[in-house]
Write a protein that holds these residues in place. Structure first.
Motif, PDB file in Angstrom:
ATOM      1  N   ASP A  40       0.860  -1.103  -0.031  1.00  0.00           N
ATOM      2  CA  ASP A  40      -0.137  -0.133  -0.070  1.00  0.00           C
ATOM      3  C   ASP A  40       0.816   1.357  -0.004  1.00  0.00           C
ATOM      4  N   ASP A 249       0.296  11.726   6.767  1.00  0.00           N
ATOM      5  CA  ASP A 249       0.322  10.148   7.136  1.00  0.00           C
ATOM      6  C   ASP A 249       1.249   9.778   8.398  1.00  0.00           C
ATOM      7  N   TRP A 283      -0.666  10.132   0.581  1.00  0.00           N
ATOM      8  CA  TRP A 283      -1.122   9.554   2.000  1.00  0.00           C
ATOM      9  C   TRP A 283      -0.653   8.133   1.940  1.00  0.00           C
ATOM     10  N   GLU A 284       0.116   7.699   2.794  1.00  0.00           N
ATOM     11  CA  GLU A 284       0.390   6.299   2.840  1.00  0.00           C
ATOM     12  C   GLU A 284       0.175   5.508   4.341  1.00  0.00           C
ATOM     13  N   ASP A 285       0.052   4.434   4.479  1.00  0.00           N
ATOM     14  CA  ASP A 285      -0.683   3.919   5.600  1.00  0.00           C
ATOM     15  C   ASP A 285       0.560   3.541   6.647  1.00  0.00           C
ATOM     16  N   ASN A 288       0.344   1.445   9.845  1.00  0.00           N
ATOM     17  CA  ASN A 288       0.043   0.180   9.864  1.00  0.00           C
ATOM     18  C   ASN A 288       1.141  -0.837   8.826  1.00  0.00           C
ATOM     19  N   GLN A 297       5.636  -0.096  13.564  1.00  0.00           N
ATOM     20  CA  GLN A 297       5.253   0.383  12.459  1.00  0.00           C
ATOM     21  C   GLN A 297       5.914   1.587  11.961  1.00  0.00           C
TER      22      GLN A 297
END
Length: 543
Positions: A40, A249, A283-285, A288, A297
Motif C-alpha cells: 500500500d 500520514d 498519503w500512505e498507511d 500500519n 510500524q
C-alpha cells in the motif's frame, strides 16, 4: 563432426545463459510488484523524472559547490579481536580515492563517539562517488583488518572492507550496503555493516559491526539534494522542508526521503536504476506498515529513528528502570557492559536492540528502595516510571520494559516476565529482575574454578556482567515467545543431560554462562530459538 558438436555445445551454453539471465531478472521485477501492490505504498514515475532532468547533468546542484562527508557513528567488536586486550580500532575511508584516517580508539571494544571525514570536493557533473570503508586494529608489528563485509556482492573469498557507490543526484548509495525492503533487503540495514553476515557467527574472523552515514551539503540544509527537490518532490531547493508532512500520514518528508528510495539492478539493460517507494505528498498507511515485521510500524520507526531504527531491519527498544541502593548498601545496578553483551548477541543476528538506561530519555535509577517488591507494586512502577503517569504515553507498544528491584516476591527473588494492563488492554511487554539473588548465588553456588572455566574470565566484575546479560536475554526471550510449552528445554532444571545440546540462555544450565539463544544446530534435543522468537508479540493484546 567436431564442428557440429561444438555448435551444439555452444547452442546449449547460449540457452543456459539466456535462461539464467531471465531468471536473475525476475526477483527485481517481482519485488517491485510486491512492494507496490502488497505494501500500500505509492511509486513515483522515474522515467518522467529522467526526461525532465536530463538537461541539468552539467551541474547536479548549481546552488553549492558539492562536498561529500562520511560519518562513522558507532563501532562494535562482535569477536575477540586481540588475545590479551581490547582492540585499538581506527577507520580508513577513501572518497574518490582520497584517503582519510580516523584517530585510534585505544583498548576499546565499543566505540560510541562520532568521527567524520573532512568534506571532499566532488565534480559537479559526475553522478557517482566511489567510497571505501575499512576498519583496522592497530598492533605493534602488523595492523589487522577487521571484517565488516557480508561477502554477498563480491567475487572475493574473504573481503573485509565495504565498497559503496554514492549518488549525488539522489543522496543515496548502493554496493556492499544498500536500502531495500522485502526479499532483497540488506539484512544488516542501511548504514550498518556486519561482518557476521557471511555466516561466520561461530568463527572468530574479527567480525565487527560498523554504523555510518554519508552526506552531501545542500543549500537549505534539509538533507534532501537539489536534484530530488527539483525533479522528484517538486519542492523549492532553497527552502528547508524539515518536518513537512503534507500528506498527513504521520511521517515527515525527510523520513520518507531517506527510507523511500531504493536501487535495483535492471538485468535487461545492465544498469542500476532508482525507484521511489514512498511519496511524501501522497498519503500512505505508515501507521500500519511494518515491512520488517519487528512490531514497529513506520510511524513508530520514525519516532525511534533518532536512536537508529530502520524500517527494513528488525529493531527492539528496551527501557530499564532500576531501584536505588539502600543506605546499608543492599541492592545493585546492572553493569553497563551487560547491556553491550546483550546487544552483541542480537547484533550478530541483525536484530538491533537499544537499551535505554537513561541515555534515551527514560531509564531511571531512582525507584525508592524496597526490601521486597510485591506483585501489585510492579503495576504501580510500570505506570509511574515507564508511562510517566500517562495511560496514552507513546512508548507503550514501542519499547519493551524492565524493572530491576532488590527482591521480587512473586518470583522467589530471581526474575520473571509479566504483562501490563492499561485502559483495559493487556500486553506481555515487560520483565523484572532481583539483584539480591544475582549478586550472590550465580557467583558462589559453584566452585570458583567452575565459574572461571565456563565464563572464561577470572574477573568477578566480568562474571557479573555475563550473569546479568544472560538473565536479561532469558527474560526477553520469554517476552518474545520462548517458553517451556513450545521449547521443552526452556526453563529446564532436572534434565540437564537430556537437553545438554540446547545451548541457549533459555536453558537454566546456560542462563548465567551463555549470552545467546540457540539456532538449533547442536544436535538432538536442541531448538532454534532465533527462528521461534516473535518480535511483534509484545504488541499483541491478551485477555
Amino acid at each position: 563432426m567436431k564442428l557440429i558438436k561444438k555448435a551444439i555445445i555452444a547452442s546449449i551454453i547460449t540457452i543456459i545463459l539466456m535462461i539464467s539471465s531471465n531468471t536473475l531478472a525476475l526477483p527485481s521485477n517481482i519485488s517491485n510488484v510486491e512492494i507496490k501492490d502488497n505494501k500500500d505504498i505509492s511509486m513515483i514515475n522515474n522515467n518522467q523524472i529522467d526526461k525532465e532532468s536530463e538537461y541539468d547533468i552539467l551541474d547536479f546542484d548549481p546552488l553549492v559547490n558539492l562536498q561529500v562527508t562520511v560519518n562513522i557513528r558507532e563501532i562494535r567488536a562482535l569477536d575477540d579481536i586481540d588475545l590479551f586486550s581490547e582492540p585499538d580500532f581506527y577507520v580508513v575511508v577513501y572518497i574518490n580515492g582520497i584517503k582519510q584516517v580516523s584517530p585510534i580508539w585505544h583498548n576499546k571494544r565499543y566505540i560510541k563517539d562520532d568521527w567524520s571525514t573532512q568534506p571532499v570536493d566532488i565534480p559537479e557533473d559526475k553522478e557517482d562517488v566511489k567510497i571505501k570503508i575499512q576498519l583496522w586494529d592497530k598492533n605493534t608489528f602488523l595492523d589487522k583488518k577487521c571484517d565488516i563485509n557480508s561477502n554477498f556482492n563480491t567475487s572475493y573469498l574473504d573481503k573485509k572492507d565495504i565498497d559503496i557507490v554514492y549518488n549525488i543526484k539522489t543522496g543515496h548509495w548502493r554496493g556492499d550496503d544498500y536500502n531495500y525492503p522485502d526479499i532483497l533487503s540488506d539484512l544488516s540495514g542501511y548504514g550498518r555493516a556486519n561482518g557476521c553476515d557471511d555466516n561466520s557467527i561461530y568463527q572468530n574472523k574479527r567480525d565487527c559491526e560498523l554504523w555510518f552515514d554519508i552526506t552531501q551539503n545542500d543549500y537549505d540544509n534539509d538533507g534532501i539534494p537539489y536534484w530530488v527537490e527539483k525533479y522528484v518532490f517538486k519542492t523549492d531547493p532553497e527552502v528547508d522542508n524539515t518536518g513537512w508532512d503534507n500528506d498527513s500520514d504521520g511521517v515527515p518528508i525527510e523520513w520518507e526521503y531517506k527510507w523511500g528510495h531504493v536501487y535495483y539492478y535492471n538485468w535487461w539493460q545492465h544498469k542500476y536504476e532508482s525507484m521511489w517507494i514512498y511519496d511524501p505528498f501522497v498519503w500512505e498507511d505508515h501507521a500500519n506498515l511494518d515491512i520488517d515485521e519487528d512490531g514497529l510500524q513506520n510511524t513508530e520507526e520514525y519516532l525511534t529513528s533518532q536512536w537508529g531504527s530502520d524500517p527494513h531491519r528488525k529493531d527492539i527498544f528496551l527501557e530499564i528502570d532500576q531501584m536505588e541502593i539502600s543506605e546499608d548498601k543492599r541492592g545493585a545496578f546492572v553493569p553497563n557492559r551487560s547491556f553491550d553483551l546483550l546487544q552483541d548477541a542480537f547484533a550478530r543476528r541483525n536484530i538491533v536492540i537499544r537499551v535505554d538506561d537513561g541515555c534515551m530519555g527514560g531509564g531511571q535509577k531512582d525507584i525508592p528502595f524496597d526490601p521486597q517488591t510485591e506483585g501489585h507494586e510492579f503495576d504501580e512502577i510500570y505506570f509511574k516510571y515507564f508511562l510517566n503517569n500517562d495511560s496514552n504515553y507513546w512508548r507503550r507498544g514501542v519499547f519493551h520494559y524492565s524493572i530491576i528491584v532488590y527482591y521480587p516476591e512473586a518470583a522467589s527473588a530471581a526474575g520473571f516476565a509479566f504483562s501490563s494492563e492499561v485502559n483495559g488492554v493487556r500486553l506481555i511487554d515487560c520483565f523484572a529482575l532481583g539483584t539480591m539473588i544475582h549478586e550472590n548465588i550465580p557467583l558462589y553456588q559453584n566452585p570458583m574454578w567452575y565459574n572461571i572455566l565456563r565464563r572464561k574470565t577470572f574477573s568477578i566484575q566480568k562474571q557479573k556482567e555475563i550473569i546479568y546479560a544472560g538473565v536479561m536475554m532469558h527474560e526477553t526471550g520469554h517476552v518474545l515467545g520462548i517458553f517451556r510449552g513450545n521449547t521443552p528445554g526452556c526453563d529446564n532444571r532436572n534434565e540437564i543431560l537430556k537437553y545438554f545440546n540446547y545451548k541457549s540462555c533459555m536453558n537454566y544450565f546456560y542462563t548465567y554462562f551463555h549470552v545467546d539463544y540457540s539456532d538449533g544446530s547442536h544436535g538432538v534435543n536442541d531448538f532454534d530459538d532465533w527462528d521461534r522468537i516473535d518480535l511483534t508479540r509484545f504488541q499483541m493484546e491478551y485477555n
